[in-house]
Design a protein around this motif. Structure first.
Motif, PDB file in Angstrom:
ATOM      1  N   ARG A   1       0.887  -1.279  -0.004  1.00  0.00           N
ATOM      2  CA  ARG A   1      -0.108   0.113  -0.168  1.00  0.00           C
ATOM      3  C   ARG A   1       0.795   1.289   0.030  1.00  0.00           C
ATOM      4  O   ARG A   1       1.928   1.208   0.457  1.00  0.00           O
ATOM      5  CB  ARG A   1      -0.927   0.062   1.231  1.00  0.00           C
ATOM      6  N   THR A   2       0.453   2.269  -0.725  1.00  0.00           N
ATOM      7  CA  THR A   2       1.169   3.318  -0.784  1.00  0.00           C
ATOM      8  C   THR A   2       0.555   4.764  -0.106  1.00  0.00           C
ATOM      9  O   THR A   2       1.342   5.815   0.153  1.00  0.00           O
ATOM     10  CB  THR A   2       1.326   3.835  -2.462  1.00  0.00           C
ATOM     11  N   ASP A   3      -0.624   4.519   0.492  1.00  0.00           N
ATOM     12  CA  ASP A   3      -1.217   5.451   1.390  1.00  0.00           C
ATOM     13  C   ASP A   3      -0.625   5.608   2.891  1.00  0.00           C
ATOM     14  O   ASP A   3      -0.456   4.705   3.563  1.00  0.00           O
ATOM     15  CB  ASP A   3      -2.732   5.376   1.351  1.00  0.00           C
ATOM     16  N   VAL A   4       0.032   6.840   3.112  1.00  0.00           N
ATOM     17  CA  VAL A   4       0.607   6.995   4.321  1.00  0.00           C
ATOM     18  C   VAL A   4      -0.315   7.490   5.344  1.00  0.00           C
ATOM     19  O   VAL A   4       0.123   7.039   6.471  1.00  0.00           O
ATOM     20  CB  VAL A   4       1.645   8.100   4.127  1.00  0.00           C
ATOM     21  N   GLY A   5      -1.370   7.897   4.939  1.00  0.00           N
ATOM     22  CA  GLY A   5      -2.592   8.339   5.840  1.00  0.00           C
ATOM     23  C   GLY A   5      -2.972   7.197   6.935  1.00  0.00           C
ATOM     24  O   GLY A   5      -3.181   7.414   7.973  1.00  0.00           O
ATOM     25  N   GLN A   6      -3.154   5.820   6.513  1.00  0.00           N
ATOM     26  CA  GLN A   6      -3.704   4.767   7.369  1.00  0.00           C
ATOM     27  C   GLN A   6      -2.376   4.313   8.261  1.00  0.00           C
ATOM     28  O   GLN A   6      -2.563   3.902   9.252  1.00  0.00           O
ATOM     29  CB  GLN A   6      -4.073   3.570   6.439  1.00  0.00           C
ATOM     30  N   MET A   7      -0.971   4.554   7.879  1.00  0.00           N
ATOM     31  CA  MET A   7      -0.137   4.442   8.698  1.00  0.00           C
ATOM     32  C   MET A   7       0.257   5.114  10.051  1.00  0.00           C
ATOM     33  O   MET A   7       0.759   5.061  10.762  1.00  0.00           O
ATOM     34  CB  MET A   7       1.146   4.166   7.814  1.00  0.00           C
ATOM     35  N   LEU A   8      -0.040   6.611   9.602  1.00  0.00           N
ATOM     36  CA  LEU A   8       0.211   7.549  10.757  1.00  0.00           C
ATOM     37  C   LEU A   8      -0.311   7.573  12.163  1.00  0.00           C
ATOM     38  O   LEU A   8       0.303   7.720  13.037  1.00  0.00           O
ATOM     39  CB  LEU A   8      -0.336   8.878  10.293  1.00  0.00           C
ATOM     40  N   PRO A   9      -1.588   6.832  12.339  1.00  0.00           N
ATOM     41  CA  PRO A   9      -2.064   6.371  13.802  1.00  0.00           C
ATOM     42  C   PRO A   9      -1.176   5.485  14.345  1.00  0.00           C
ATOM     43  O   PRO A   9      -0.906   5.646  15.573  1.00  0.00           O
ATOM     44  CB  PRO A   9      -3.375   6.063  13.309  1.00  0.00           C
ATOM     45  N   TRP A  10      -0.663   4.703  13.586  1.00  0.00           N
ATOM     46  CA  TRP A  10      -0.014   3.382  14.164  1.00  0.00           C
ATOM     47  C   TRP A  10       1.603   3.972  14.606  1.00  0.00           C
ATOM     48  O   TRP A  10       2.138   3.305  15.457  1.00  0.00           O
ATOM     49  CB  TRP A  10       0.168   2.185  13.409  1.00  0.00           C
ATOM     50  N   LEU A  11       2.022   4.901  13.782  1.00  0.00           N
ATOM     51  CA  LEU A  11       3.357   5.204  14.026  1.00  0.00           C
ATOM     52  C   LEU A  11       3.152   6.438  15.075  1.00  0.00           C
ATOM     53  O   LEU A  11       3.923   6.293  16.074  1.00  0.00           O
ATOM     54  CB  LEU A  11       3.771   6.233  12.625  1.00  0.00           C
ATOM     55  N   ALA A  12       2.068   7.193  15.272  1.00  0.00           N
ATOM     56  CA  ALA A  12       1.827   7.829  16.210  1.00  0.00           C
ATOM     57  C   ALA A  12       1.718   7.137  17.397  1.00  0.00           C
ATOM     58  O   ALA A  12       2.272   7.594  18.880  1.00  0.00           O
ATOM     59  CB  ALA A  12       0.649   8.727  16.187  1.00  0.00           C
ATOM     60  N   ALA A  13       1.031   5.976  17.650  1.00  0.00           N
ATOM     61  CA  ALA A  13       1.148   4.952  18.598  1.00  0.00           C
ATOM     62  C   ALA A  13       2.364   4.462  19.170  1.00  0.00           C
ATOM     63  O   ALA A  13       2.801   4.554  20.342  1.00  0.00           O
ATOM     64  CB  ALA A  13       0.093   3.739  18.532  1.00  0.00           C
ATOM     65  N   LEU A  14       3.243   4.346  18.434  1.00  0.00           N
ATOM     66  CA  LEU A  14       4.666   3.923  18.580  1.00  0.00           C
ATOM     67  C   LEU A  14       5.425   5.181  19.379  1.00  0.00           C
ATOM     68  O   LEU A  14       6.191   4.880  20.350  1.00  0.00           O
ATOM     69  CB  LEU A  14       5.434   3.372  17.178  1.00  0.00           C
ATOM     70  N   VAL A  15       5.217   6.039  18.818  1.00  0.00           N
ATOM     71  CA  VAL A  15       6.011   7.401  19.490  1.00  0.00           C
ATOM     72  C   VAL A  15       5.464   7.651  20.818  1.00  0.00           C
ATOM     73  O   VAL A  15       6.034   8.057  21.664  1.00  0.00           O
ATOM     74  CB  VAL A  15       5.717   8.644  18.502  1.00  0.00           C
ATOM     75  N   ALA A  16       3.986   7.653  20.842  1.00  0.00           N
ATOM     76  CA  ALA A  16       3.626   7.936  22.239  1.00  0.00           C
ATOM     77  C   ALA A  16       4.015   6.628  23.325  1.00  0.00           C
ATOM     78  O   ALA A  16       4.343   7.089  24.317  1.00  0.00           O
ATOM     79  CB  ALA A  16       2.030   7.656  22.120  1.00  0.00           C
ATOM     80  N   ILE A  17       4.091   5.589  22.952  1.00  0.00           N
ATOM     81  CA  ILE A  17       4.597   4.602  23.786  1.00  0.00           C
ATOM     82  C   ILE A  17       5.951   4.825  24.085  1.00  0.00           C
ATOM     83  O   ILE A  17       6.606   4.892  25.254  1.00  0.00           O
ATOM     84  CB  ILE A  17       4.387   3.158  23.156  1.00  0.00           C
ATOM     85  N   ALA A  18       6.900   5.297  23.137  1.00  0.00           N
ATOM     86  CA  ALA A  18       8.183   5.720  23.465  1.00  0.00           C
ATOM     87  C   ALA A  18       8.401   6.628  24.409  1.00  0.00           C
ATOM     88  O   ALA A  18       9.152   6.820  25.302  1.00  0.00           O
ATOM     89  CB  ALA A  18       8.946   5.857  22.197  1.00  0.00           C
ATOM     90  N   LEU A  19       7.524   7.662  24.220  1.00  0.00           N
ATOM     91  CA  LEU A  19       7.746   9.011  25.058  1.00  0.00           C
ATOM     92  C   LEU A  19       7.226   8.763  26.619  1.00  0.00           C
ATOM     93  O   LEU A  19       7.771   9.075  27.125  1.00  0.00           O
ATOM     94  CB  LEU A  19       6.702   9.927  24.283  1.00  0.00           C
TER      95      LEU A  19
END
Length: 189
Positions: A39-57
């Motif tokens: 898949r090339t759509d980045v929009g569906q990936m951003l919430p999961w990437l934000a979840a990883l960043v939140a966990i790390a923070l």
């Protein structure tokens, strides 16, 4: 300086690291699904990437906390190291059962790529070593900061050495000085 509470931090570290691995396992499975299906759509990936960043923070901020940081770092490192090593050292059936403990409840994704590829070992051992070192340094610093007279506020304090009586007339400890004599004053008996 806040009083170190590394044992409390250890418990918090294990709990938060467990929640972090569960959340990160689910998020990485969703992120890898995008790669596997091209898949090339980045929009569906951003919430999961934000979840990883939140966990790390959250983990990072807890590890930075002065009172519990050493324990949180040690607890997180301990959980990651032990669970990562167990996946590789246990028989395959028990390893699958162990990985199911880190599965997000109610999902169809089985297992965590983080546990299967050794990433948690790579992160866990340095966290464990840094946490143990920080715990030792903070314990030594707390012992130095709690010099004579500073622990007297705690209940049940029993000094291990005789307390010195305050000097009546000044001078050095162990040295008795006579008070100054003024004309017409009688010397002390």
């Amino acid at each position: 300086m806040a009083k170190p509470l590394p044992a409390l931090g250890l418990v918090i570290g294990v709990i938060v690291a467990y929640a972090g691995v569960v959340g990160a396992s689910y998020a990485t499975a969703r992120l890898l699904l995008r790669v596997q299906t091209f898949r090339t759509d980045v929009g569906q990936m951003l919430p999961w990437l934000a979840a990883l960043v939140a966990i790390a923070l959250v983990l990072g901020l807890l590890m930075m906390a002065p009172a519990i940081g050493a324990g949180v770092t040690t607890g997180a490192g301990l959980l990651l190291t032990v669970s990562g090593l167990a996946v590789f050292l246990l028989p395959v059936r028990q390893a699958f059962d162990l990985v199911k403990l880190f599965q997000f409840p109610g999902t169809r994704f089985n297992g965590s790529y983080l546990l299967y590829d050794g990433s948690v070992i790579l992160l866990g051992i340095p966290l464990l070593l840094v946490g143990l070192r920080r715990w030792a340094v903070e314990a030594k610093l707390a012992k130095l900061m709690a010099g004579p007279g500073q622990l007297q506020d705690s209940p049940g304090y029993q000094p291990g050495y005789p307390q010195q009586q305050p000097q009546q007339w000044g001078g050095y400890p162990g040295q008795q000085q006579q008070p100054p004599q003024y004309p017409g004053q009688q010397p002390p008996q």
